[in-house]
Design a protein around this motif. Structure first.
Motif, short mmCIF file in Angstrom:
data_model
loop_
_atom_site.label_atom_id
_atom_site.label_comp_id
_atom_site.label_asym_id
_atom_site.label_seq_id
_atom_site.Cartn_x
_atom_site.Cartn_y
_atom_site.Cartn_z
N ASN A 46 0.82 -1.21 0.00
CA ASN A 46 0.00 0.00 0.00
C ASN A 46 0.86 1.26 0.00
N ALA A 47 0.21 2.41 0.00
CA ALA A 47 0.93 3.67 -0.11
C ALA A 47 1.54 4.14 1.21
N GLY A 48 1.29 3.41 2.29
CA GLY A 48 1.93 3.73 3.56
C GLY A 48 1.34 4.91 4.28
N ALA A 49 0.11 5.31 3.95
CA ALA A 49 -0.47 6.53 4.53
C ALA A 49 -1.42 6.21 5.68
N PHE A 50 -1.35 7.03 6.72
CA PHE A 50 -2.41 7.12 7.72
C PHE A 50 -3.27 8.31 7.30
N ALA A 51 -4.25 8.03 6.46
CA ALA A 51 -5.00 9.08 5.77
C ALA A 51 -6.20 9.53 6.60
N PHE A 52 -5.92 10.11 7.78
CA PHE A 52 -6.99 10.44 8.71
C PHE A 52 -7.91 11.54 8.18
N THR A 53 -7.46 12.31 7.22
CA THR A 53 -8.32 13.34 6.65
C THR A 53 -9.21 12.80 5.54
N ASP A 54 -9.04 11.56 5.16
CA ASP A 54 -9.76 10.98 4.03
C ASP A 54 -11.09 10.41 4.50
N ILE A 55 -11.98 11.29 4.95
CA ILE A 55 -13.24 10.85 5.57
C ILE A 55 -14.37 10.68 4.57
N LEU A 56 -14.19 11.16 3.34
CA LEU A 56 -15.28 11.09 2.37
C LEU A 56 -15.29 9.73 1.70
N PRO A 57 -16.44 9.05 1.66
CA PRO A 57 -16.48 7.71 1.07
C PRO A 57 -16.24 7.74 -0.43
N LEU A 58 -15.67 6.66 -0.95
CA LEU A 58 -15.53 6.53 -2.40
C LEU A 58 -16.89 6.58 -3.07
N ALA A 59 -17.89 5.96 -2.44
CA ALA A 59 -19.25 6.00 -2.95
C ALA A 59 -19.82 7.40 -2.68
N SER A 60 -19.90 8.22 -3.72
CA SER A 60 -20.35 9.60 -3.56
C SER A 60 -20.85 10.13 -4.90
N PRO A 61 -21.65 11.20 -4.89
CA PRO A 61 -22.10 11.78 -6.17
C PRO A 61 -20.93 12.19 -7.06
N GLY A 62 -19.82 12.64 -6.46
CA GLY A 62 -18.68 13.06 -7.26
C GLY A 62 -18.11 11.93 -8.09
N ILE A 63 -18.00 10.75 -7.50
CA ILE A 63 -17.45 9.62 -8.23
C ILE A 63 -18.40 9.18 -9.34
N LEU A 64 -19.71 9.34 -9.12
CA LEU A 64 -20.66 9.00 -10.17
C LEU A 64 -20.49 9.90 -11.39
N ARG A 65 -20.14 11.17 -11.15
CA ARG A 65 -19.92 12.08 -12.28
C ARG A 65 -18.67 11.71 -13.06
#
Length: 412
Positions: A46-65
Motif C-alpha cells: 500500500n501507499a503507507g499513509a495514515f489518511a486520517f483526513t480521508d473521511i469522504l467515502p468513495l461512494a459519492s455523487p462526485g465519483i458517479l460524475r
C-alpha cells in the motif's frame, strides 16, 4: 503456545496483526492463521499513509460524475474488466445506492468516528510496539489541473472543515515551496498537514508480527476454509481443525468466502491496486502527492518512491494487468518531469471493499464468538489501530466506544 488459544485471528495483514497485538495486551492467548504469512497481501504494497483526513467515502455523487469517463479508459483510474462486469453488477448497484446524499452523510459521519478513534490511539500503539520511529508527518498535497477541477473539490473540503480537519489551499507558487518539480499544468493544490505515513508498510507489519511472537503469540501458515460454532467456542477448519473461544475474521479480500460458511452473504468486492516502487533516488519527494483526477498517489518510503493507486474491480481470480501500473508511471513522469522512471518493481494487491466504503465491524449472526473486521478498502493501515481497539472490546463483550451500527455485517 501449549494451551489452546483464547482467540484465533484469521489474517496476518495489518488489521489482523494489530488486533492480535491488542488482544494479547489484554492477557489473551492468541494464534494468528494466514494463508501466506505476515504482510503478504495489501499490507505489503500500500501507499503507507495514515489518511486520517480521508473521511469522504468513495461512494459519492462526485465519483458517479467521473465514473462514466473513467470506465471508458481500460487503464484509467477506475475500470471493470469486461469478463467481470456481469459478476460485479449487484455490487455496483449497491454502490450506486450508497452514493445518495443521505447515505453519503451517514457514511462520512461513521468514517470520521473511526478515523478519530484510530488517530487518537495511533502514537500510543506505535510506542507500545516499538514502531514509533517509523512514523512520518510529512502531510499530503492534493493537486488540481486548473480552476474547474479545484472548484469541484471545494464541497469535500467544506465537509472536512466542519469536522475540524486542517488544510490549506494553495496556488502554484505556494505548492512549489512545499514540493518543487510539479508540472505547471497543476495550478492549484490543497495541503493537509494531518496526513501521516509510515516509513514502509511491509516493514511495519512484519515488525508487528515479530513483536507479537516475542510476546508469546503464535503465527501459522494455514488456509482457513470454514468456521463452525461449537459449545463455548468456534472450530476453525484449515486442513486440520483448531478450536478457540473466539475467532476474529480479518482475512482481507478473502474474508467473505469464510463468512459464507456461517451463512453470511456480505457483498465484499476486490479493488485490485497496482503500483511501481522506484529507487529512492528517482525523485526528491518531500510530501505525498495525490493526483485525484487521475486516481493515484506518489509516496516517499524508506524502500523507495511508490507510484500507485487506481481501482480495478476485477475480483480475486483474474490475472494482473500490469499495463495499469505502467500507465500510472507514464503519467507520473509527465506530472513530475524530473522523475526517473527506471529500475522500478511492479506489484498488484487486493483491497477488500464494501459498496458504502465502510468496513464490516461486528459479530456473526450465528454466534457472537466470531468477530468480523474486514473490508477497509484503501484505509486498512489508516484504521488499523481503531479497529484493533474495537475488536478487543467485542471479544471482551464491552460496549463499543463508537456507534458500530453503520459497520454492521447485516446492513446490506
Amino acid at each position: 503456545m501449549s494451551a489452546l488459544p483464547d482467540v484465533i485471528v484469521i489474517g496476518a495483514g495489518v488489521i489482523g496483526l494489530s488486533a492480535a497485538v491488542a488482544l494479547q495486551a489484554e492477557g489473551r492467548r492468541v494464534l494468528v492463521l494466514d494463508r501466506e504469512g505476515p504482510a503478504a497481501g495489501a499490507s505489503a504494497g500500500n501507499a503507507g499513509a495514515f489518511a486520517f483526513t480521508d473521511i469522504l467515502p468513495l461512494a459519492s455523487p462526485g465519483i458517479l460524475r467521473k465514473a462514466p469517463k473513467w470506465l471508458l479508459d481500460p487503464i484509467g483510474p477506475l475500470s471493470v474488466p469486461p469478463t467481470y462486469a456481469l459478476r460485479i453488477a449487484p455490487w455496483m448497484f449497491r454502490f450506486w445506492r450508497a452514493c445518495a446524499p443521505r447515505r453519503v452523510a451517514q457514511s462520512t459521519a461513521a468514517q470520521t468516528a473511526l478515523m478519530d478513534l484510530s488517530k487518537g490511539g495511533l502514537e500510543p500503539f506505535l510506542e507500545r510496539t516499538g514502531t514509533l520511529p517509523m512514523l512520518r508527518k510529512d502531510g499530503n498535497l492534493q493537486v488540481y489541473e486548473g480552476e474547474a477541477e479545484f472548484r469541484s473539490s471545494l464541497p469535500g473540503w467544506l465537509s472536512r472543515a466542519r469536522r475540524g480537519i486542517d488544510f490549506h489551499h494553495m496556488d502554484a507558487r505556494e505548492m512549489a515551496e512545499i514540493q518543487p518539480g510539479i508540472a505547471p499544468r497543476f495550478t492549484h493544490g490543497t495541503f493537509t498537514p494531518g496526513w501521516y505515513s509510515i516509513a514502509d508498510p511491509k516493514l511495519y507489519t512484519l515488525t508487528l508480527a515479530k513483536r507479537f511472537v516475542t510476546d508469546g503469540g503464535l503465527i501459522e501458515r494455514a488456509e482457513v476454509t470454514a468456521l463452525r460454532p461449537v459449545e463455548n467456542g468456534v472450530e476453525v477448519i484449515a486442513g486440520s481443525t483448531r478450536r478457540a473461544g473466539h475467532v476474529v475474521l480479518a482475512a482481507g479480500a478473502f474474508s467473505h468466502r469464510i463468512a459464507r460458511t456461517l451463512g453470511e452473504r456480505i457483498p465484499l468486492e476486490t479493488e485490485r491496486g497496482y503500483n511501481t516502487t522506484l529507487p529512492a533516488s528517482a525523485f526528491d519527494l518531500r510530501t505525498q502527492i495525490t493526483f485525484g483526477g487521475h486516481g493515484f498517489v506518489i509516496t516517499r518510503l524508506s524502500s523507495g518512491i511508490r507510484v500507485g493507486g487506481a481501482v480495478e474491480l476485477g475480483g480475486l481470480d483474474l490475472p494482473p494487468n500490469f499495463e495499469r501500473s505502467r500507465a500510472m508511471l507514464r503519467k507520473a513522469k509527465a506530472f513530475l518531469p524530473g522523475l526517473d522512471p527506471q529500475g522500478g518493481s511492479e506489484w498488484m494487491g487486493f483491497r477488500p471493499s464494501l459498496p458504502d466504503s465502510l468496513p464490516v465491524l461486528g459479530t456473526a449472526r450465528e454466534t457472537p464468538r466470531v468477530v468480523y473486521a474486514f473490508g477497509h478498502g484503501h484505509l486498512g493501515l489508516t484504521q488499523s489501530v481503531g479497529t484493533a481497539r474495537l475488536v478487543a472490546g467485542l471479544v471482551a463483550g464491552r460496549s463499543a466506544v463508537i456507534d458500530l451500527s453503520p459497520f454492521s455485517p447485516r446492513r446490506f
